[in-house]
Design an enzyme around this catalytic site. Structure first.
Site, mmCIF file in Angstrom:
data_model
loop_
_atom_site.group_PDB
_atom_site.id
_atom_site.type_symbol
_atom_site.label_atom_id
_atom_site.label_comp_id
_atom_site.label_asym_id
_atom_site.label_seq_id
_atom_site.Cartn_x
_atom_site.Cartn_y
_atom_site.Cartn_z
ATOM 1 N N CYS A 49 0.797 -1.236 0.000
ATOM 2 C CA CYS A 49 0.000 0.000 0.000
ATOM 3 C C CYS A 49 0.825 1.279 0.000
ATOM 4 O O CYS A 49 0.850 2.010 -0.993
ATOM 5 C CB CYS A 49 -0.929 -0.002 1.201
ATOM 6 S SG CYS A 49 -2.165 -1.297 1.090
HETATM 7 N N1 LIG Z 1 -2.663 -6.200 1.772
HETATM 8 C C1 LIG Z 1 -3.100 -5.117 2.362
HETATM 9 O O1 LIG Z 1 -2.742 -4.837 3.498
HETATM 10 C C2 LIG Z 1 -4.067 -4.175 1.675
HETATM 11 C C3 LIG Z 1 -4.710 -3.208 2.456
HETATM 12 C C4 LIG Z 1 -5.624 -2.359 1.863
HETATM 13 C C5 LIG Z 1 -5.852 -2.443 0.501
HETATM 14 N N2 LIG Z 1 -5.195 -3.370 -0.263
HETATM 15 C C6 LIG Z 1 -5.506 -3.399 -1.687
HETATM 16 O O2 LIG Z 1 -6.352 -4.516 -1.953
HETATM 17 C C7 LIG Z 1 -6.055 -5.061 -3.227
HETATM 18 C C8 LIG Z 1 -5.708 -6.536 -3.099
HETATM 19 O O3 LIG Z 1 -4.534 -6.660 -2.303
HETATM 20 P P1 LIG Z 1 -4.127 -7.990 -1.561
HETATM 21 O O4 LIG Z 1 -3.080 -7.613 -0.577
HETATM 22 O O5 LIG Z 1 -5.330 -8.729 -1.097
HETATM 23 O O6 LIG Z 1 -3.466 -8.804 -2.780
HETATM 24 P P2 LIG Z 1 -3.059 -10.349 -2.815
HETATM 25 O O7 LIG Z 1 -2.001 -10.474 -3.837
HETATM 26 O O8 LIG Z 1 -2.837 -10.853 -1.429
HETATM 27 O O9 LIG Z 1 -4.380 -11.069 -3.350
HETATM 28 C C9 LIG Z 1 -4.894 -10.871 -4.611
HETATM 29 C C10 LIG Z 1 -5.487 -12.188 -5.092
HETATM 30 O O10 LIG Z 1 -6.106 -11.951 -6.346
HETATM 31 C C11 LIG Z 1 -5.883 -13.076 -7.168
HETATM 32 N N3 LIG Z 1 -6.107 -12.672 -8.554
HETATM 33 C C12 LIG Z 1 -5.309 -11.928 -9.354
HETATM 34 N N4 LIG Z 1 -5.910 -11.742 -10.545
HETATM 35 C C13 LIG Z 1 -7.106 -12.363 -10.484
HETATM 36 C C14 LIG Z 1 -8.177 -12.507 -11.386
HETATM 37 N N5 LIG Z 1 -8.151 -11.961 -12.600
HETATM 38 N N6 LIG Z 1 -9.241 -13.242 -11.016
HETATM 39 C C15 LIG Z 1 -9.295 -13.807 -9.782
HETATM 40 N N7 LIG Z 1 -8.320 -13.687 -8.876
HETATM 41 C C16 LIG Z 1 -7.239 -12.972 -9.221
HETATM 42 C C17 LIG Z 1 -4.478 -13.508 -6.836
HETATM 43 O O11 LIG Z 1 -4.249 -14.853 -7.206
HETATM 44 C C18 LIG Z 1 -4.457 -13.290 -5.321
HETATM 45 O O12 LIG Z 1 -4.850 -14.439 -4.615
HETATM 46 C C19 LIG Z 1 -4.938 -4.208 -3.798
HETATM 47 O O13 LIG Z 1 -5.478 -3.205 -4.591
HETATM 48 C C20 LIG Z 1 -4.318 -3.595 -2.570
HETATM 49 O O14 LIG Z 1 -3.694 -2.351 -2.841
HETATM 50 C C21 LIG Z 1 -4.324 -4.257 0.309
#
Ligand SMILES: NC(=O)c1ccc[n+]([C@@H]2O[C@H](COP(=O)([O-])OP(=O)(O)OC[C@H]3O[C@@H](n4cnc5c(N)ncnc54)[C@H](O)[C@@H]3O)[C@@H](O)[C@H]2O)c1
Length: 430
Positions: A270
């Site tokens: 982030c």
């Molecule tokens: N990790 C954090 O602390 C956090 C906090 C707030 C916001 N975010 C935001 O949330 C979003 C997701 O982050 P995250 O940390 O959960 O990511 P992550 O990488 O942990 O998880 C994303 C998941 O999406 C899957 N994926 C990718 N493309 C796909 C598709 N086309 N169809 C289905 N599944 C698909 C991946 O395999 C993965 O399991 C990002 O935009 C991030 O900036 C993350």
């Protein structure tokens, strides 16, 4: 029955696209609240783990996954067609940066294509991935409408930023207020009803753009303040002042001050990334986001600074960095989690290696680091201490035995004030 009523009656089916740090806790919380949830991910390994009742996210207990799967309330799948049953589709896929620091929306575009393939009248589509203001309107909406259905008329559309804080035992899905902005008032209202199933407080705003901007304000606020305090740390070092003592004293002010702490650089999915989504978008309006760029420069220079501190520490023992053994303590981007995405430790390891140091590391949460050309396996702290010329604390995991670290390593560079209260000539602060 319309969707809002179905949601209130807990009869609606949810679909979550992307079961990572954000999507999995949400899917589990929905299932635990008796909402049938289809969890779709392209990663077969993750889906298989869930189907077997195992969690791969430390904040989500395996027992919760097993319960949700065994009761049939969570259906993990790699089959996009299963999402057709979902009344609400919530997109939680990654939004990284390209090497050029431009937004990489390819995952969102793909997930929206998947959603479009099952879109039907009366559904609600929500984007949760952090992104620049305008994404829901300019990227998601046209792709969903390509098949003829219209947002606001045929389906609901909203953006809701995710605020999950991995490793935070106090604030989790249920008690972190959730901001929601719909494409129109009806979308906001239905999205509000959806999140009310699992979140104590829902905060509606009037547009998807406002909701997108809320998240970027929150993360830019952190990036800029951390940049400011990192600069102050460098200044204090030159002046011979202990920056940690200064912050501890300043934070006794009961109003108008909020402590931020210096460190080895930004990490995680982030704070190092999101502000650049905003500055990229601002450029389209001929607006230069100066605070973001400046904070990026200061925070981005911290790994180099840490390596210079290691060189200075070794110099005190008449040793060059080239050829010395440096043991890194902690490679996760923050305390007590296993996530190494964008971790400054990776940059520091790379910079140390480039300058000829022989690097080892310990991290109770990260057994292996696979970083570009380097694949390193962690070793026990005691093994590091047996050979290292210098240790550098990058992540202040609670599990580290700090008094023993001070005792057993010949030199320690402490980038986190983890050794607060311990006095020794061996310790070099940030
Ligand atoms: N990790 C954090 O602390 C956090 C906090 C707030 C916001 N975010 C935001 O949330 C979003 C997701 O982050 P995250 O940390 O959960 O990511 P992550 O990488 O942990 O998880 C994303 C998941 O999406 C899957 N994926 C990718 N493309 C796909 C598709 N086309 N169809 C289905 N599944 C698909 C991946 O395999 C993965 O399991 C990002 O935009 C991030 O900036 C993350």
């Amino acid at each position: 029955m319309d969707l809002k009523k179905r949601l209130e009656a807990k009869q609606a089916v949810a679909g979550v696209i992307g079961l990572g740090y954000v999507g999995l806790p949400l899917a589990i919380e929905l299932a635990r609240n008796n909402v049938k949830t289809i969890g779709f991910d392209v990663d077969l390994r993750k889906v298989s783990e869930l189907a077997a009742g195992r969690s791969y996210i430390p904040d989500v207990p395996s027992a919760h996954v097993a319960e949700a799967v065994n009761t049939g309330l969570l259906i993990p799948t790699t089959d996009a067609a299963s999402l057709a049953e979902a009344d609400v589709i919530d997109i939680c896929v990654p939004t990284p940066l390209r090497k050029t620091k431009d937004p990489d929306l390819s995952y969102v575009v793909k997930a929206v294509e998947t959603t479009a393939s099952v879109l039907r009248r009366g559904q609600l589509v929500i984007l949760e991935s952090t992104t620049y203001p305008g994404t829901t309107d300019e990227v998601v909406k046209p792709a969903l409408e390509a098949k003829g259905l219209k947002a606001g008329e045929d389906f609901y559309l909203a953006f809701s930023p995710e605020r999950v804080d991995p490793g935070n035992p106090t604030f989790q899905t249920r008690n972190i207020p959730k901001v929601v902005g719909g494409y129109d008032a009806a979308s906001t209202e239905v999205a509000h009803a959806f999140y009310q199933l699992v979140v104590e407080t829902v905060v509606p705003v009037t547009s998807t753009r406002a909701a997108e901007m809320v998240k970027l304000l929150e993360n830019t606020f952190r990036a800029v303040n951390i940049g400011m305090v990192n600069e102050l740390a460098l200044m204090c070092h030159r002046m011979g002042i202990d920056v940690w003592e200064v912050i501890d004293a300043a934070k006794t002010k009961p109003f108008g001050f909020m402590p931020f702490y210096p460190g080895p650089g930004l990490g995680g999915h982030c704070i190092p990334i999101d502000p650049f989504y905003l500055s990229w978008k601002a450029k389209q309006f001929n607006f230069e986001a100066r605070f973001i760029e400046l904070a990026g420069q200061v925070n981005g220079s911290m790994p180099e600074y840490v390596v210079n501190r290691v060189a200075e520490a070794l110099n005190a023992h008449r040793k060059p960095l080239n050829g010395s053994r440096v043991h890194v303590l902690g490679v996760a981007y923050k305390r007590d989690i296993d996530d190494v995405r964008e971790s400054p430790a990776l940059d520091i390891i790379e910079l140390l290696m480039r300058r000829g140091a022989l690097v080892t590391y310990s991290d109770p949460f990260v057994p292996e680091v696979d970083h570009g050309p380097h694949q390193i396996t962690g070793i026990p702290v005691a093994d590091g201490a047996a050979t290292a010329d210098c240790a550098v604390i990058i992540t202040d995991h609670k599990a580290f035995d700090y008094p023993s670290i001070v005792e057993t390593f010949p030199l320690i560079v402490d980038t986190r004030n983890a050794l607060k209260g311990i006095r020794s000539d061996k310790i070099f602060a940030l």
